[in-house]
Design a protein around this motif. Structure first.
Motif, mmCIF file in Angstrom:
data_model
loop_
_atom_site.group_PDB
_atom_site.id
_atom_site.type_symbol
_atom_site.label_atom_id
_atom_site.label_comp_id
_atom_site.label_asym_id
_atom_site.label_seq_id
_atom_site.Cartn_x
_atom_site.Cartn_y
_atom_site.Cartn_z
ATOM 1 N N ILE A 156 0.834 -1.202 0.000
ATOM 2 C CA ILE A 156 0.000 0.000 0.000
ATOM 3 C C ILE A 156 0.870 1.255 0.000
ATOM 4 C CG2 ILE A 156 -1.562 1.369 1.447
ATOM 5 C CD1 ILE A 156 -2.986 -1.181 2.182
ATOM 6 N N VAL A 157 1.928 1.259 0.806
ATOM 7 C CA VAL A 157 2.828 2.416 0.851
ATOM 8 C C VAL A 157 3.471 2.641 -0.512
ATOM 9 C CG1 VAL A 157 5.011 3.246 1.809
ATOM 10 C CG2 VAL A 157 3.265 2.291 3.325
ATOM 11 N N ALA A 158 3.873 1.557 -1.178
ATOM 12 C CA ALA A 158 4.494 1.684 -2.490
ATOM 13 C C ALA A 158 3.503 2.215 -3.524
ATOM 14 C CB ALA A 158 5.046 0.330 -2.934
ATOM 15 N N ARG A 159 2.265 1.725 -3.476
ATOM 16 C CA ARG A 159 1.264 2.143 -4.467
ATOM 17 C C ARG A 159 0.787 3.568 -4.236
ATOM 18 N NH1 ARG A 159 -2.997 -2.888 -5.354
ATOM 19 N NH2 ARG A 159 -1.493 -4.436 -6.133
ATOM 20 N N GLY A 179 4.412 5.849 -3.515
ATOM 21 C CA GLY A 179 5.569 5.647 -4.369
ATOM 22 C C GLY A 179 6.866 5.508 -3.595
ATOM 23 N N LEU A 180 6.777 4.981 -2.366
ATOM 24 C CA LEU A 180 7.952 4.847 -1.512
ATOM 25 C C LEU A 180 8.335 3.370 -1.356
ATOM 26 C CD1 LEU A 180 7.045 7.316 1.399
ATOM 27 C CD2 LEU A 180 8.567 7.745 -0.541
ATOM 28 N N SER A 181 9.621 3.123 -1.350
ATOM 29 C CA SER A 181 10.137 1.792 -1.043
ATOM 30 C C SER A 181 11.024 1.940 0.197
ATOM 31 C CB SER A 181 10.949 1.233 -2.223
ATOM 32 O OG SER A 181 11.462 -0.047 -1.918
ATOM 33 N N LEU A 182 10.431 1.720 1.360
ATOM 34 C CA LEU A 182 11.120 1.949 2.623
ATOM 35 C C LEU A 182 11.885 0.708 3.068
ATOM 36 C CD1 LEU A 182 8.290 3.857 4.542
ATOM 37 C CD2 LEU A 182 10.218 4.821 3.273
ATOM 38 N N VAL A 207 8.807 -2.365 9.501
ATOM 39 C CA VAL A 207 8.471 -3.134 10.708
ATOM 40 C C VAL A 207 8.024 -2.191 11.827
ATOM 41 C CG1 VAL A 207 9.419 -4.567 12.558
ATOM 42 C CG2 VAL A 207 9.939 -5.112 10.166
ATOM 43 N N ARG A 208 8.732 -1.081 11.958
ATOM 44 C CA ARG A 208 8.377 -0.096 12.981
ATOM 45 C C ARG A 208 7.003 0.522 12.686
ATOM 46 N NH1 ARG A 208 11.044 2.096 17.008
ATOM 47 N NH2 ARG A 208 10.700 4.236 17.701
ATOM 48 N N ILE A 209 6.764 0.844 11.421
ATOM 49 C CA ILE A 209 5.466 1.399 11.026
ATOM 50 C C ILE A 209 4.350 0.402 11.325
ATOM 51 C CG2 ILE A 209 4.076 2.009 9.007
ATOM 52 C CD1 ILE A 209 6.558 3.392 7.867
ATOM 53 N N HIS A 210 4.592 -0.873 11.019
ATOM 54 C CA HIS A 210 3.579 -1.899 11.277
ATOM 55 C C HIS A 210 3.302 -2.031 12.770
ATOM 56 C CE1 HIS A 210 2.048 -6.075 11.776
ATOM 57 N NE2 HIS A 210 1.368 -5.772 10.686
ATOM 58 N N ASP A 211 4.348 -1.968 13.593
ATOM 59 C CA ASP A 211 4.180 -2.097 15.036
ATOM 60 C C ASP A 211 3.384 -0.923 15.609
ATOM 61 O OD1 ASP A 211 5.585 -4.438 15.019
ATOM 62 O OD2 ASP A 211 7.487 -3.543 15.653
ATOM 63 N N ILE A 212 3.701 0.291 15.159
ATOM 64 C CA ILE A 212 3.018 1.473 15.694
ATOM 65 C C ILE A 212 1.566 1.527 15.226
ATOM 66 C CG2 ILE A 212 2.975 4.001 15.726
ATOM 67 C CD1 ILE A 212 6.017 3.937 15.402
ATOM 68 N N ALA A 249 -0.698 3.796 8.969
ATOM 69 C CA ALA A 249 0.590 3.407 8.378
ATOM 70 C C ALA A 249 0.999 4.358 7.261
ATOM 71 C CB ALA A 249 0.510 1.979 7.843
ATOM 72 N N LEU A 250 0.056 4.792 6.462
ATOM 73 C CA LEU A 250 0.376 5.728 5.371
ATOM 74 C C LEU A 250 0.883 7.059 5.923
ATOM 75 C CD1 LEU A 250 -2.539 5.066 2.858
ATOM 76 C CD2 LEU A 250 -0.097 4.774 2.402
ATOM 77 N N GLN A 251 0.264 7.547 6.991
ATOM 78 C CA GLN A 251 0.720 8.809 7.572
ATOM 79 C C GLN A 251 2.117 8.659 8.170
ATOM 80 O OE1 GLN A 251 -1.436 11.152 6.619
ATOM 81 N NE2 GLN A 251 -2.535 9.341 5.905
ATOM 82 N N LEU A 252 2.378 7.526 8.805
ATOM 83 C CA LEU A 252 3.708 7.276 9.361
ATOM 84 C C LEU A 252 4.754 7.174 8.252
ATOM 85 C CD1 LEU A 252 2.738 4.643 12.069
ATOM 86 C CD2 LEU A 252 3.753 6.881 12.537
ATOM 87 N N ALA A 253 4.405 6.474 7.173
ATOM 88 C CA ALA A 253 5.341 6.330 6.061
ATOM 89 C C ALA A 253 5.641 7.679 5.425
ATOM 90 C CB ALA A 253 4.773 5.369 5.023
ATOM 91 N N TYR A 254 4.618 8.513 5.291
ATOM 92 C CA TYR A 254 4.800 9.843 4.710
ATOM 93 C C TYR A 254 5.751 10.674 5.566
ATOM 94 C CZ TYR A 254 3.480 14.216 2.388
ATOM 95 O OH TYR A 254 3.498 15.395 1.694
ATOM 96 N N SER A 255 5.583 10.580 6.890
ATOM 97 C CA SER A 255 6.421 11.379 7.791
ATOM 98 C C SER A 255 7.824 10.804 7.927
ATOM 99 C CB SER A 255 5.779 11.479 9.168
ATOM 100 O OG SER A 255 5.766 10.212 9.808
#
Length: 424
Positions: A205-208, A211-214, A220-225, A233-239
């Motif tokens: 979902i984050v990649a789609r 457009g991020l490949s973290l 793992v940290r994003i999934h845990d939080i 998760a999308l907001q965490l990935a963006y930040s």
């Protein structure tokens, strides 16, 4: 699996089984889960599958800001019904729907709720004689009471190939499920609980979406939080692009940070949109006292930051929490923005003669005072309005962001249409 749906094989199979059943008898499916978990994504996929199967789809997506307006959701459901179907109704029913749809001169008599409900049932029965019908209601918790009464009346009397697909937050009152134990066969009512996503699904979902490949440790940290909640998760990935993710990072902080990235004028446009139940470029232009083309240019920045997208002529936030966050932040002490002293409304939603747009911070040197609802003064609107008011914002019921986040409302994966394409 439907487009836009990630790692939801079981859920998509449940939707398919529901649609199969709806071609034979009245059936309902309630999609339930915490806010942000992806209910709307699955609901949209179900509506799209129904269209592909040649269902006649009547759909509405109620908003909290419109929940005090009488019959607003019912009007949405009827908006795509052919006029010949409405004109074929018995006179009392046709007159009742004319008032609901604000068509022609409805006279001064009050609207009869029973006539409205009977008319809606007649419309469904007429459409079901031709082919299967799907009634779709997203965010059932925001359905206005008048529409809810008409829909519940209809549910008890359904026959033929009719399906009802709804989505509702798990923390909402069970009494809001209008179809449980109301269909002719109670066992035809199904419930689908949407759970968290896996680490791999969140990565997809984050990649789609972004457009991020973290790196895996970051994911793992994003999934845990986020605990598998896709919107969080999308907001965490963006930040995470700007720095380390803190375990103490709250969703309200993330939403506020997202909005703060755009300019002042763009935030003013977003505030106007957040105050309107069904924002359009026209409404925002009136609120800001600028031209339509200028609003489109301003909103380009919000669209580039994936804060909004377009559905036909409507401006929609990429997620309801973004709108809630903008409005809640404007009401904080010391905030630059302010609450409009009159609602941003269309003529059909206006309470009275005073329909002037709100003034935003850059247009005045004094701070706006909080707006409170006015009694309805226009005769036609007064007949349709609930007793307290027909205001866009209920007085003392605007949810602050922390109160909304008992889980974060669901992701809406709607194809993005650029403002430049719309102007072309």
């Amino acid at each position: 699996m439907a487009a836009g749906v990630v790692s939801r094989d079981a859920e998509c199979a449940a939707v398919a089984r529901f649609l199969d059943a709806a071609t034979r008898e009245p059936s309902s499916l309630l999609i339930e889960g915490e806010a942000g978990i992806g209910k709307t994504t699955i609901w949209l996929a179900g509506v799209e599958q129904a269209r592909e199967r040649d269902f006649h789809v009547l759909a509405t997506r109620p908003a909290q800001t419109e929940s005090v307006l009488s019959y607003v959701a019912l009007a949405d459901l009827l908006s795509r019904v052919d006029a010949t179907v409405l004109d074929s109704l018995p006179h009392p029913q046709r007159l009742a729907l004319d008032r609901v749809l604000l068509r022609g001169d409805a006279g001064d008599a009050p609207t009869d709720p029973r006539a409205v409900a009977a008319a809606f049932l007649s419309v469904i029965e007429t459409l079901a004689e031709v082919g299967p019908v799907l009634i779709g209601i997203d965010d059932l918790q925001w359905l206005d009471p008048s529409s809810a009464a008409a829909v519940a009346f209809t549910a008890r009397r359904l026959s033929g190939a009719v399906g009802v697909i709804t989505a509702m937050r798990s923390d909402a009152s069970p009494a809001l499920d209008l179809f449980r134990d109301r269909l002719p066969r109670p066992e035809s009512s199904r419930r689908l609980v949407v759970g968290p996503l896996s680490l791999g699904a969140l990565r997809t979902i984050v990649a789609r979406r972004l457009g991020l490949s973290l790196p895996r440790p970051t994911m793992v940290r994003i999934h845990d939080i986020s605990r598998g909640n896709p919107f969080y998760a999308l907001q965490l990935a963006y930040s995470s692009v700007d720095g380390e993710i803190s375990m103490q990072t709250t969703l309200s902080d993330l939403v506020r940070a997202r909005v703060s990235e755009v300019g002042t004028e763009t935030r003013e446009a977003l505030l106007a949109a957040a105050c309107a139940g069904s924002p359009t470029i026209d409404l925002i232009a009136r609120a800001m006292s600028v031209t339509h083309s200028r609003v489109a240019e301003i909103l380009d920045e919000a669209e580039d930051h994936k804060l909004i997208h377009y559905e036909g002529h409507r401006v929609r936030f990429s997620h309801p929490l973004l709108a809630a966050g903008i409005h809640a932040d404007a009401r904080r002490p010391g905030a630059d923005a302010c609450t409009p002293r009159s609602p941003v409304s269309s003529p059909s939603q206006s309470c009275g003669p005073d329909t002037s747009p709100c003034r935003l911070p850059s247009q005045t040197n004094r701070r706006c005072t909080p707006w409170t609802p006015r009694r309805c003064r226009r005769p036609t609107e007064a007949r349709l309005a609930p007793p307290q008011s027909c205001s866009i914002w209920p007085s003392a019921s605007v949810a602050t962001l922390p109160s909304v986040i008992s889980g974060q409302p669901d992701i809406t994966c709607t194809p993005r249409t650029s403002t430049k394409q719309r102007r072309g």
